[in-house]
Scaffold this active site. Structure first.
Site, short mmCIF file in Angstrom:
data_model
loop_
_atom_site.label_atom_id
_atom_site.label_comp_id
_atom_site.label_asym_id
_atom_site.label_seq_id
_atom_site.Cartn_x
_atom_site.Cartn_y
_atom_site.Cartn_z
N ASP A 2 1.07 -1.33 0.08
CA ASP A 2 0.06 0.11 0.10
C ASP A 2 0.98 1.28 -0.05
O ASP A 2 2.03 1.31 0.35
CB ASP A 2 -0.87 -0.15 1.24
CG ASP A 2 -1.85 1.17 1.40
OD1 ASP A 2 -2.40 1.61 0.23
OD2 ASP A 2 -1.91 1.70 2.54
N ARG A 27 -0.96 14.62 -2.79
CA ARG A 27 -2.50 14.26 -2.72
C ARG A 27 -3.03 15.40 -3.27
O ARG A 27 -3.13 16.53 -2.73
CB ARG A 27 -2.78 13.60 -1.50
CG ARG A 27 -2.13 12.37 -1.11
CD ARG A 27 -2.59 11.70 0.01
NE ARG A 27 -3.91 11.26 -0.18
CZ ARG A 27 -4.46 10.68 0.78
NH1 ARG A 27 -4.01 10.55 1.85
NH2 ARG A 27 -5.84 10.24 0.44
N THR A 34 -2.29 1.39 -4.81
CA THR A 34 -3.03 2.79 -4.19
C THR A 34 -4.45 3.16 -4.88
O THR A 34 -4.49 2.84 -5.93
CB THR A 34 -1.95 3.87 -4.08
OG1 THR A 34 -2.45 4.90 -3.82
CG2 THR A 34 -1.42 4.00 -5.76
N ARG A 92 -5.85 3.95 -8.45
CA ARG A 92 -7.22 4.12 -8.51
C ARG A 92 -7.61 2.61 -8.32
O ARG A 92 -8.56 2.07 -8.87
CB ARG A 92 -7.85 4.57 -9.79
CG ARG A 92 -7.37 5.85 -9.98
CD ARG A 92 -8.14 7.12 -9.02
NE ARG A 92 -7.99 8.44 -9.27
CZ ARG A 92 -8.05 9.56 -8.71
NH1 ARG A 92 -8.28 9.06 -7.34
NH2 ARG A 92 -8.06 10.59 -8.72
#
Length: 1434
Positions: free
Chosen positions: A507, A836, A916, A1067
């Site tokens: 992750d 982000r 991710t 995604r």
């Protein structure tokens, strides 16, 4: 809802249930039998984590032990031996006690271990079930202590601060400094450490138990209580010994849904009797069914779906209790789960709704998937092969036995036939009995060769696993002192698999990064605020995006930006900032004609605040230098168009409001019990949010924007500092210096917003929003006909929204004023540097639209069924036509050591995947930042947002390309090897059928014919000899769904990614994460996969992977508790894999190989001895001594399996590929190596047997009193060494057996690379223990083994044999290992040779330097000088 069928852990099995109705404060009727019957309708509130009871312990534990193949095998062989003993059909070579004894010992050890562990579970269960709760009496409301096991559905309990919740309960009332609000910590349930707010459903002071109020009145409940004579409502008295005003709610009922495992959802309703009707105590009751009213009777709740109108489709009907009750919906906000802890709340009065196995904690306590390590897989396969080989050897021995018995020329003295007996002994006597040929002798040999399967190996592996897990958990290199978190091993059997990993699937957020969010950039009104960033240019250079103050630094070019004014949709009939729908047409502050006239004028905000020259390429932008400059409002006259200045001020103000208000954060009280937020430090100390994103935004708003969140409850939000974002025409306003929120104390006016609704974040919408009523300054959105200059205050309803850019932007108006290509360029640039990205948006909602929507929202919230879906539909209905306010770039810093760790994994040949949910640009930027992708040495392939046909074409081309490259690389290696081969070696390989790979020309032709895309074949088709770059793949969740829809594409994709060292999947949903791991795990070869993550959304892929590693991070311990191993940092994975994993794999491999080798050596001796005993199945030793073989040799190998290491840890990291290839390629423990060791065991057994028999001279016989020949067991009588007869059967067998034992003792020394004092102590204890046992055992005169040991010890040849023969076997081991390392070297052999060469070079250098220092340097001087004379003399 269907009950969960998975096995439960920790609770008694649940009983079938339906929805339940509980009478508050009146659950018992007074009839003891009736009350007990109702109590038994629901699960008892007890925890049962133990596996056994006193009555089922023995059968269940034995059944568990005999699930192992080895135990079943020895049980069958033991039964055969018993049958042979009790019947005359066949004989047994080994006594039943010799076969069943070791098995019983092994099983008994395992059963005792299980029993001890289960006693600990029983004690822990008893401790938990005996905890005290505070139960409320139904008669007088007094509070008395009761054990958890004594609680039942319908009981009323009181919780005090910091107490654990004993069952699933509904909060009725609570008290504390926070008022009518309680807080719980759910870290034990979902791993989240943040506190969650829970609302009581009685005497809350609110209209709505969910905390949402639309009319601003909060006193109905208190008024109702006073009218009913109940005083101030349900509460505790001052002494906290009694519940007050219970009589007010007699007759109230709680109806709860069927027990289910959803911890984030709860449906139910509370029925409160109206004051006009008396309470009815006869209906309902605990466990009774709810009275149903049909739709036609008018007694049901008609829930209209959001957006539906009367007269439309039929409404959804929900069942409610009897008429005459006020109905209140109960949700998850009213439910406290068992295992949670009450925080920041002084007391809470609760009603028990679910107990024991019906609690949500129980229904979520499913068993962790059972995983079998690679070592166990190999052992099981080898066991099956060993049993098959044993049957074959038994069959061969049976055939030879029959042939021997029917051959008259062999051993006539045995008198195998009656004719021989009469001829040899006509006067009687002779042989005692003749043998009958029978196929049943195969069972005799089965008992003789029972050691083909090593039963002790299972016990040895279990003990070694425990030691390895202990050393792993105690390793200080895996300890994080900052968080005081050591490593944890939850599955000890997987320690060796850590050294065999081929794929690491990680992750991103919280695993590779710290999950410590820091806001770095804002983009508001086409201006970037924040520290300098580097944006990759088109030519690969990273030009710096200057962020100095206006006019201080030079212009910076942002590539790829289109001209904002080229948008033809800038002119709209309605102002996008105005509310739409209903009667919102009068919201426009100016006429549309005015807007139309100004639409043709270049917008300075859209054009980068006047810096855009409209060229559309290479436009200069001079953004502010820090986030704090967002506070400097544009002064009047700063732009040619005053309306644009007003608009920018309005955008900034709403943008900061999104940062402050659009969240679900809570402010917790300090140690004094008060909530006093005056500065940034007090905010950080009190702030508690569900995600790090929300914390980062609130802190950034206070620190950089000067807006401090000071208060929040279910109905309102307050902040300070928002006044600085009010537009003013005073020129000096824009020159005000920004406030440094990190040091400032906020003492300005307070802005209070009325909170109307909260649309919480969900994975479908990927955004959240709040509906608030704001008393704002009329600006561009003035609703009351203001002049647009900001001088009029008005109360309006705003929707404030934030979320993922991909979700928010598609719901925003694409207007040239705010939604500009420049802002899109900022978002892209933020993602390109690894930030982000979030987008902030808002919408002004007209009063009529808001009122209508709130009715639908409240109806959806009151729905019993599908409440979450209805609330999501409501949110989607209002989250549209929004105005984009700006973008936010949030940095999640990499954890320490992540780039170095990933570089080490790549160097070791491990494929690394990053999975991710972020967008592709962010994942790619993080991949570059953490060394996952290096475009200097890697070539990136993208499978992102492709149509079905394009996806198919891309996957097929990728497959052809990677396999063509693989074939070329293999051929190149083959050619290099052939160039180094000698002619005779090549001829030998050709003779044995080795096929040469196809030529380079044929490969190139095949590749060109197969490939369909020229761009993927030509780039690697040139045969220029230069090294080609590695491939890296970027794939998204949409493409993965398309791949999984086609079996052919899925197969091609799996085959391709096996040859690609780096993959980034973006995604990707949690379900797709688990599916990806499942896909790779099922690839050809069944590679060992390791999944690592830190959040609850990573549990699926952790469970799915062969090895699961959890990070104890900021998202709680849910992943860590569900994983096989738990660490606190990603960088610890290197120590976990390369040190513990590699060493443990080699240790376990040695243990398994040694265990099979020693048993096969013993079996081979027995097989060879049959050639001297006429294949009679005779055991040349006492059964008890023979059966202790594995016990004599069991201790030293345990130390080797737990503590031995071949090379230092530093050298492992210096040569990561050579070191880790040993386990990654399974070079030590595989079927090929097992076969080699087994074959060598038979060869060494042959050598040992021949040498011993050569020394001794074969078995000895004597003639009995009847004249028959029989084996001389004791070594007495006629036979003696001097006469050439030997020692006797048992002494000779003892010599053979002892030589094998000593040989195995020597072998374990040879296998140990770093023996320590523990090893030598146990080695000596094992050897001395064997000698002492056989000596003492041979002293019993009633045994056949009597006096055998002293007689053997008395022979010098015995000592010579046990010293020289094992030494010869060890020397042969070294010779074979040397030859094998030269002919077919493994990675470990190459590494050891490299290290040996380095050591030799260091020794030479040391010798050279010592020689240089010891030699006296001769000086060159003229002849006859003193120095020359002295030198010549030297």
């Amino acid at each position: 809802m269907e009950r969960m069928k998975e096995p439960l852990i920790g609770f008694m099995a649940p009983k079938p249930q339906t929805e339940r109705t509980i009478n508050l404060f009146h659950t018992h009727t007074g009839d003891v039998k009736e009350d007990r019957k109702k109590e038994l309708e629901h699960a008892e509130n007890i925890i049962v984590s133990s596996r056994y009871t006193l009555w089922n312990f023995l059968p269940k534990s034995l059944l568990e032990q005999f699930r192992r193949l080895a135990n079943v095998y020895f049980l069958v062989i033991g039964i055969i031996a018993v049958i042979a003993t009790e019947t005359s059909y066949f004989e047994t070579a080994v006594e039943p006690a010799g076969i069943l004894g070791p098995m019983i010992v092994v099983v008994l050890i395992s059963v005792i271990k299980d029993g001890i562990e289960d006693v600990k579970r029983h004690n822990q269960d008893a401790k938990i079930n005996a905890q005290l709760a505070h139960k409320v009496s139904e008669h007088d409301g007094t509070i008395a202590d009761a054990q958890w096991r004594e609680l039942h559905v319908g009981d009323t309990i009181v919780l005090f601060g910091d107490e654990e919740v004993p069952a699933d309960v509904v909060v009725l009332a609570c008290g504390g400094v926070q008022g009518p609000t309680s807080y719980v910590e759910t870290a034990a349930i979902d791993g989240e450490t943040n506190l969650k707010m829970k609302n009581p459903c009685l005497v809350t002071g609110l209209d709505d138990p969910n905390g949402d109020s639309t009319d601003g009145t909060h006193k109905k409940e208190a008024t109702k209580n006073k009218k009913a004579g109940g005083g101030e409502g349900l509460r505790l008295n001052a002494e906290r010994t009694k519940v007050v005003d219970m009589q007010t709610y007699l007759g109230a009922t709680v109806t709860a849904e069927v027990p289910n495992g959803s911890i984030h959802r709860f449906n139910g309703f509370l029925g409160i009797p109206d004051g006009s009707q008396p309470a009815n105590h006869n209906h309902g009751g605990m466990g009774s069914s709810t009275t149903r009213l049909s739709h036609s009777s008018g007694g049901s709740l008609s829930t209209v779906s959001p957006g539906s109108k009367s007269g439309g489709s039929s409404p959804t009907t929900q069942s409610l209790p009897v008429v005459g009750q006020e109905q209140r919906t109960l949700t998850e906000k009213n439910l406290l789960l068992r295992g949670s802890i009450l925080r920041a709340t002084e007391w809470a009065i609760c009603s028990v709704v679910y107990t024991g196995a019906d609690t949500k904690l129980s229904l979520n306590s499913k068993k962790t998937p059972s995983k079998m390590s690679s070592v166990d897989r190999i052992v099981n396969r080898t066991m099956l092969v060993a049993i098959s080989v044993m049957l074959l050897v038994c069959l061969i021995s049976m055939v030879f036995s029959i042939v021997w018995e029917n051959d008259d020329s062999n051993a006539e003295y045995l008198c195998l036939s009656s004719t021989d007996q009469q001829e040899k002994y006509p006067n009687g006597g002779g042989c005692e009995s003749g043998s009958t040929s029978s196929v049943l002798t195969i069972f005799t040999f089965a008992t003789l060769y029972n050691n083909f399967v090593c039963i002790s190996m299972y016990v040895s592996l279990e003990l070694v696993y425990l030691c390895q897990s202990y050393f792993l958990s105690s390793d200080l290199k895996l300890y994080d002192p900052t968080t005081d978190t050591p490593a944890e091993c939850h599955t000890s059997g997987m320690c060796a698999d850590l050294g065999q990993v081929k794929y690491v699937l990680s992750d991103k957020t919280g695993t590779l990064t710290k999950n410590l969010m820091v806001v770095q950039h804002f983009s508001v009104a086409d201006k970037v605020f924040g520290d300098p960033i580097s944006i990759p240019g088109s030519d690969g250079e990273p030009p710096t995006l200057s962020t100095g103050k206006s006019g201080v630094t030079g212009p910076v070019r942002i590539s790829g930006r289109a001209n904002p004014t080229s948008n033809n949709n800038t002119t709209t009939t309605d102002n996008p900032l105005h509310g739409t729908g209903g009667k919102g047409g009068n919201n426009s502050p100016k006429s549309n004609s005015a807007q139309d006239k100004k639409s043709t004028t270049a917008n300075p905000i859209s054009n980068g605040a006047g810096n855009n020259n409209g060229s559309g390429k290479g436009d200069a932008v001079d953004p502010p230098s820090s986030l704090a400059l967002l506070q400097q409002m544009p002064p009047a006259g700063a732009a040619s168009n005053e309306e644009n200045t007003i608009l920018e001020s309005w955008l900034r103000r709403q943008f900061v409001r999104v940062l402050v208000y659009c969240n679900t954060a809570m402010l917790m009280p300090d140690t004094t019990g008060a909530v006093a937020i005056t500065d940034l430090n007090s905010l950080k100390a009190s702030l508690n949010a569900e995600s790090p994103d929300e914390v980062a935004l609130i802190v950034a708003a206070a620190q950089h924007c000067g807006a401090l969140l000071t208060s929040r409850n279910g109905n309102s939000i307050e902040s300070k500092g928002m006044e600085r974002y009010t537009y003013s025409s005073t020129p000096s306003k824009g020159d005000t210096e920004p406030v440094d929120g990190s040091a400032a104390s906020f003492t300005g006016p307070t802005e209070r917003l009325e909170l109307l609704a909260v649309n919480e974040f969900d994975s479908d919408r990927k955004m959240m929003s709040v509906l608030v009523r704001i008393t704002d300054i009329a600006g561009p959105c003035a609703t009351n006909g203001g002049s647009g200059k900001g001088e009029e205050a008005t109360s309006r309803i705003f929707l404030l929204c934030k979320g993922a850019d991909s979700s928010v932007l598609k719901n925003c108006l694409r207007n040239g004023t705010t939604y500009t290509p420049l802002c899109m360029s900022h978002i892209e640039n933020f993602a390109n540097v690894g930030l982000r990205t979030l987008v902030a948006a808002c919408r002004v909602i007209p009063e009529e639209v808001a009122t209508s929507w709130l009715k639908d929202y409240k109806a959806a919230g009151n729905s019993i069924q599908q409440r979450a879906e209805l609330l999501s539909a409501c949110a989607k209905q209002i989250e549209k036509d929004m105005v984009m306010l700006g973008a936010i770039g949030i940095e999640d810093e990499l954890q320490d050591g992540v780039p170095e760790s990933i570089s080490t994994l790549h160097a070791a040949g491990v494929n690394v995947w990053m999975i991710t949910g972020d967008k592709a640009e962010t994942g790619l930027a993080i991949g570059k930042k953490c060394n996952l992708i290096d475009l200097q040495r890697q070539e990136l392939e993208r499978i992102v947002n492709l149509s079905d046909e394009a996806l198919r074409l891309r996957v097929m081309n990728l497959h052809n390309f990677v396999f063509t490259r693989k074939q070329r690389e293999e051929k190149k290696k083959h050619d290099e090897m052939r160039a180094k081969e000698s002619p005779w070696y090549s001829t030998l390989k050709s003779f044995f059928g080795y096929k040469r790979p196809p030529s380079r020309q044929s490969l190139d032709a095949a590749a060109a014919a197969e490939a369909n895309a020229a761009n993927m074949t030509t780039r690697d088709s040139e045969n220029d000899g230069t090294p080609k770059p590695e491939l890296a793949l970027l794939v998204d969740g949409i493409s993965l769904e398309g791949l999984w829809a086609s079996d052919e594409l899925k197969t091609r994709f799996v085959e391709s990614v096996q040859l690609i060292p780096t993959v980034i999947a973006c995604r990707v949903s949690p379900l797709q994460k688990a599916a990806l791991v499942r896909m790779i795990k099922a690839a050809p070869g069944n590679p060992v996969t390791l999944s690592i993550g830190d959040g609850a959304n990573d549990v699926g892929m952790i469970h799915e992977s062969r090895v699961g590693v959890g990070i104890s991070g900021k998202e709680g311990r849910h992943a860590a508790n569900s994983a096989d191993f738990a660490i606190s940092q990603f960088s610890f994975l290197i120590t976990l894999m390369f040190h513990h994993g590699r060493y443990n794999y080699i240790r376990c491999s040695k243990l398994v190989l040694y265990s099979f080798f020693k048993n096969l050596l013993l079996v081979s001796l027995l097989f060879y001895y049959c050639t001297y005993s006429g294949f009679s199945g005779t055991l040349p030793l006492d059964s008890i001594v023979f059966s202790g073989y594995n016990f004599y040799l069991g201790l030293p190998i345990l130390v080797l399996g737990a503590m031995d290491f071949d090379i230092p840890k530093e050298d492992v990291l210096r040569f990561p590929k050579l070191a880790y290839d040993t386990g990654r390629n399974g070079e030590m423990l595989n079927m090929k190596n097992m076969a080699k060791w087994c074959l060598f065991a038979f060869l060494q057994g042959l050598l040992l047997f021949v040498v011993i028999i050569r020394f001794i001279g074969g078995p000895s016989f004597i003639t009995s009193s009847s004249g028959a020949f029989e084996f001389d067991i004791y070594g007495t009588g006629l036979n003696s060494v001097s006469e050439g007869w030997g020692l006797g059967l048992y002494p000779e067998g003892f010599m053979l057996y002892t030589t094998a034992v000593v040989a195995m003792q020597y072998k374990v020394i040879a296998m140990s690379v770093t023996p320590n004092y523990i090893f030598w102590f146990l080695w000596g204890l094992s050897f001395c223990g064997y000698v002492l046992f056989v000596y003492l055992y041979g002293m019993f005169s009633t045994l056949d083994f009597y006096n055998c040991v002293p007689q053997a010890f008395a022979q010098p040849i015995f000592w010579l044999a046990i010293l020289l023969v094992p030494l010869a076997l060890v020397v042969s081991d070294y010779c074979v290992d040397f030859v094998w390392s030269v002919v077919d070297p493994s990675s470990r052999d190459i590494l050891l040779e490299k290290l040996a060469q380095e050591e030799r070079m260091r020794s030479r250098e040391k010798d050279r330097s010592s020689c240089t220092n010891g030699v006296v340097m001769r000086t060159i001087s003229e002849p006859g000088s003193a120095s020359s004379t002295h030198s010549n003399r030297d």
